[in-house]
Design a protein around this motif. Sequence first.
Motif, PDB file in Angstrom:
ATOM      1  N   UNK D  13    -103.500  60.712  15.672  1.00 24.72           N
ATOM      2  CA  UNK D  13    -103.954  61.749  14.747  1.00 24.72           C
ATOM      3  C   UNK D  13    -102.779  62.365  13.998  1.00 24.72           C
ATOM      4  N   UNK D  14    -101.672  62.587  14.703  1.00 17.69           N
ATOM      5  CA  UNK D  14    -100.493  63.173  14.052  1.00 17.69           C
ATOM      6  C   UNK D  14     -99.997  62.314  12.901  1.00 17.69           C
ATOM      7  N   UNK D  15     -99.951  61.015  13.122  1.00 20.35           N
ATOM      8  CA  UNK D  15     -99.504  60.115  12.055  1.00 20.35           C
ATOM      9  C   UNK D  15    -100.472  60.153  10.867  1.00 20.35           C
ATOM     10  N   UNK D  16    -101.738  60.181  11.174  1.00 19.49           N
ATOM     11  CA  UNK D  16    -102.736  60.212  10.092  1.00 19.49           C
ATOM     12  C   UNK D  16    -102.590  61.482   9.259  1.00 19.49           C
ATOM     13  N   UNK D  17    -102.299  62.585   9.918  1.00 18.53           N
ATOM     14  CA  UNK D  17    -102.103  63.840   9.177  1.00 18.53           C
ATOM     15  C   UNK D  17    -100.829  63.744   8.335  1.00 18.53           C
ATOM     16  N   UNK D  18     -99.758  63.248   8.937  1.00 14.88           N
ATOM     17  CA  UNK D  18     -98.501  63.068   8.192  1.00 14.88           C
ATOM     18  C   UNK D  18     -98.720  62.222   6.940  1.00 14.88           C
ATOM     19  N   UNK D  19     -99.374  61.113   7.126  1.00  9.80           N
ATOM     20  CA  UNK D  19     -99.601  60.204   5.996  1.00  9.80           C
ATOM     21  C   UNK D  19    -100.424  60.884   4.902  1.00  9.80           C
ATOM     22  N   UNK D  20    -101.444  61.612   5.330  1.00 11.22           N
ATOM     23  CA  UNK D  20    -102.303  62.274   4.335  1.00 11.22           C
ATOM     24  C   UNK D  20    -101.516  63.331   3.564  1.00 11.22           C
ATOM     25  N   UNK D  21    -100.673  64.077   4.272  1.00 16.16           N
ATOM     26  CA  UNK D  21     -99.907  65.126   3.588  1.00 16.16           C
ATOM     27  C   UNK D  21     -98.867  64.524   2.644  1.00 16.16           C
ATOM     28  N   UNK D  22     -98.264  63.427   3.082  1.00 12.54           N
ATOM     29  CA  UNK D  22     -97.296  62.756   2.193  1.00 12.54           C
ATOM     30  C   UNK D  22     -97.970  62.315   0.889  1.00 12.54           C
ATOM     31  N   UNK D  23     -99.222  61.942   0.989  1.00 14.33           N
ATOM     32  CA  UNK D  23     -99.939  61.444  -0.202  1.00 14.33           C
ATOM     33  C   UNK D  23    -100.132  62.532  -1.252  1.00 14.33           C
ATOM     34  N   UNK D  24     -99.976  63.797  -0.856  1.00 14.31           N
ATOM     35  CA  UNK D  24    -100.082  64.866  -1.869  1.00 14.31           C
ATOM     36  C   UNK D  24     -98.728  65.546  -2.077  1.00 14.31           C
ATOM     37  N   UNK D  25     -97.706  64.755  -1.947  1.00 15.67           N
ATOM     38  CA  UNK D  25     -96.352  65.213  -2.320  1.00 15.67           C
ATOM     39  C   UNK D  25     -95.835  66.361  -1.462  1.00 15.67           C
ATOM     40  N   UNK D  26     -96.273  66.416  -0.227  1.00 11.50           N
ATOM     41  CA  UNK D  26     -95.702  67.411   0.672  1.00 11.50           C
ATOM     42  C   UNK D  26     -94.529  66.769   1.392  1.00 11.50           C
ATOM     43  N   UNK D  27     -93.486  67.552   1.588  1.00 10.91           N
ATOM     44  CA  UNK D  27     -92.286  67.083   2.271  1.00 10.91           C
ATOM     45  C   UNK D  27     -92.522  67.175   3.781  1.00 10.91           C
ATOM     46  N   UNK D  28     -92.916  66.060   4.369  1.00 11.28           N
ATOM     47  CA  UNK D  28     -93.372  66.067   5.764  1.00 11.28           C
ATOM     48  C   UNK D  28     -92.267  65.631   6.720  1.00 11.28           C
ATOM     49  N   UNK D  29     -92.030  66.424   7.741  1.00 14.18           N
ATOM     50  CA  UNK D  29     -91.221  65.946   8.855  1.00 14.18           C
ATOM     51  C   UNK D  29     -92.186  65.538   9.969  1.00 14.18           C
ATOM     52  N   UNK D  30     -92.346  64.237  10.122  1.00 17.70           N
ATOM     53  CA  UNK D  30     -93.237  63.715  11.154  1.00 17.70           C
ATOM     54  C   UNK D  30     -92.428  63.558  12.435  1.00 17.70           C
ATOM     55  N   UNK D  31     -92.494  64.574  13.288  1.00 19.36           N
ATOM     56  CA  UNK D  31     -91.662  64.580  14.495  1.00 19.36           C
ATOM     57  C   UNK D  31     -92.224  63.652  15.556  1.00 19.36           C
TER      58      UNK D  31
END
Lengths: 215, 215, 215, 215
Positions: D13-31
């Motif tokens: 789930x964490x990866x899916x959220x990271x990927x989704x946020x990256x798709x809207x140009x958010x600077x994601x730190x996927x820890x």
Amino acid sequence: MTSAIVLGGSRGIGKAISDALKSIEIDVFAASKKDIDTSDLNSVRKFLENHNQTDILVLNTGGPVPKPFATITEDDWKLYHNQLFLGFVTILQNIKINDGGYIFLISSSVIKEPNAKLIISSAYRAAFAEIFKVLSKEYAQKNISCINIAPGPINTDRTQELIENVQEFEKSLPMKRLGEPQEIGNFVKAIIENKIKYLSGVTINFDGANSNYIF
Amino acid sequence: MTSAIVLGGSRGIGKAISDALKSIEIDVFAASKKDIDTSDLNSVRKFLENHNQTDILVLNTGGPVPKPFATITEDDWKLYHNQLFLGFVTILQNIKINDGGYIFLISSSVIKEPNAKLIISSAYRAAFAEIFKVLSKEYAQKNISCINIAPGPINTDRTQELIENVQEFEKSLPMKRLGEPQEIGNFVKAIIENKIKYLSGVTINFDGANSNYIF
Amino acid sequence: MTSAIVLGGSRGIGKAISDALKSIEIDVFAASKKDIDTSDLNSVRKFLENHNQTDILVLNTGGPVPKPFATITEDDWKLYHNQLFLGFVTILQNIKINDGGYIFLISSSVIKEPNAKLIISSAYRAAFAEIFKVLSKEYAQKNISCINIAPGPINTDRTQELIENVQEFEKSLPMKRLGEPQEIGNFVKAIIENKIKYLSGVTINFDGANSNYIF
Amino acid sequence: MTSAIVLGGSRGIGKAISDALKSIEIDVFAASKKDIDTSDLNSVRKFLENHNQTDILVLNTGGPVPKPFATITEDDWKLYHNQLFLGFVTILQNIKINDGGYIFLISSSVIKEPNAKLIISSAYRAAFAEIFKVLSKEYAQKNISCINIAPGPINTDRTQELIENVQEFEKSLPMKRLGEPQEIGNFVKAIIENKIKYLSGVTINFDGANSNYIF
């Protein structure tokens, strides 16, 4: 003769329960903090050496001093994790409740309606409520009833300490008064005395109509 | 002498409550469907002409025949709207509960965990639970306690009708048995006998650890 | 083209949902009270003659005028029983939701935390929430998601009427403001736009952290 | 540019959220667990040295291995107390969420409907849900929304491990399938993208109509 162990049995709600059970000829061990300190797992284990079975168990312990979230330390969390959660867990893992017995948990209305002042209590009492709910289904197979009583504002030393102006506070309550520990004591007694067994796996608000949540 | 009116008092849970209250010298009017039919508001109003006050009121009524949602007619909804909701509302709008009294609502565990078979019951009993919760705060001012008991599977004629193979069903329950109406009767009696007043505005699952929701 | 029917679509939350759905090229029928009056079952049936299927259905209707419990008449109860419950039931019994569709229910935060002022709304909206929960399991088989949104204080004409001093009231809220209808509109839109289907059988508080119940 | 920290961001789930946020140009730190291990408070503190503020925080962590209650050791409890509770607490005590930000908690449906297999998870996730609810009111003052998402059965590696026969299990679910991590990812994304702020202090079941509790 039916036996009972009441934790925190020397004062407040615990004492009221002890007294009520004694009045119906139950052999009550009213454990004080000297007998067992649930915040200290060694104390818990030592207690269990001498008290490894009972018909009735009342899990009851005082709550933490109110502290704003930002100021709660790792040590605070760990202390109350023991006191409100892990101590009780250790007891249930090691004590035998006799078939047909009862376990009462005295939790708090804050598990349903948490508040900032009692945030530690809200968290760990809720955690233990989950354990208790799960175990109620296992205990049911041995006809042991698990009843979670969630008191609201009760007339104990602790409430007197927590609330600045008790008289003013009472006016804000639906019943215009705090609950009396004896009401909870008598409630516990009444369930046992009447051999009510099908009441199990339940959380019972005991708050004089004070909570706002529908259930 | 303390007086009580128990609706649906001639059978099942209602009868068990009536019997238990009689055993502690309460003057019980165990109303049968001949005395008051809550599905018929005229019958309710007529009943209230002769029974306009009491110390203890037990709101209790049978549930509808199970029917799939798609087949429930407008008349069905309206009938059970009266029986499970509007009849009780009319009573509370017109009866005087004496100060220090009690109102017990016998609802059902389906208000928390609704099911397709009992969809009508789930809906209207939940609706009335909301009314009862709101009113508990007003009644509290006159020291009247409002207690909603939500039974799970209890050994009544109705359960025998609803469940195809009761013996098989019992094996699926945590306690391996249905609850007995007498347990609820004794529970109600015990609260009154022990003058427990701070238990109010509460919904008490009475289901032998059968429900799965945490509270 | 995806079709939607939004009840109460001409004002407040309903209008905001209609507008949001139109912005993503959904063919929205924003039904006003002239098109369908859920308090009148004949009006509901007539509406269904012309609107017997849709991809998306938004069940939404205004609430009753606040009235103290003691003064609510039989006619009041029956009117709002229709408006808040039986009208919606009739719709769901007669409309076809296309496979993969959505049903949104706009209920109210009072279903979880009922209050005296909105007692009628608390009761009947809770009743319908039970129906909706039960049906969510049946609709799931056709990949239709059922989402109950329970708004708290939202900036609508109705709130302006219900609350005496809105500015003062806003200061008492955690976010120091009412919610905007557009937030709910965009929320509904976002779920549909993103084809989120596994969100179903859920009641979503939409109240700016105002409720006190843990869930 | 908007920043986000997603714990457990390398899988499920964490990866899916990271990927989704990256798709809207958010600077994601996927820890990943290498960046921060919430079961180790030193690791948490070290992480916070380099990550002491963010616009969006997603609190997400794997759950414990299923273990019967009787066999859970003191060390187990303490480990998961850290992982599921104290690690998150430590983060919230030390990280600055920028005004107008978001905190998402990925908890579990077991907080409402606990089960024996996931008893540790039920307990500590429920405990943290209490903290999160209390804090939502404080964060609200800075226009920070706190959203607790409680997933049911989601198609992750963990579910594949926990469930013996996934295909058989899926047939028992209302939607006849597990939820997809992407649905939760898109849901989180949609809320942020649409600037929905009034959704706060809420627990959102995300379980495909699988839960039975009314709310």
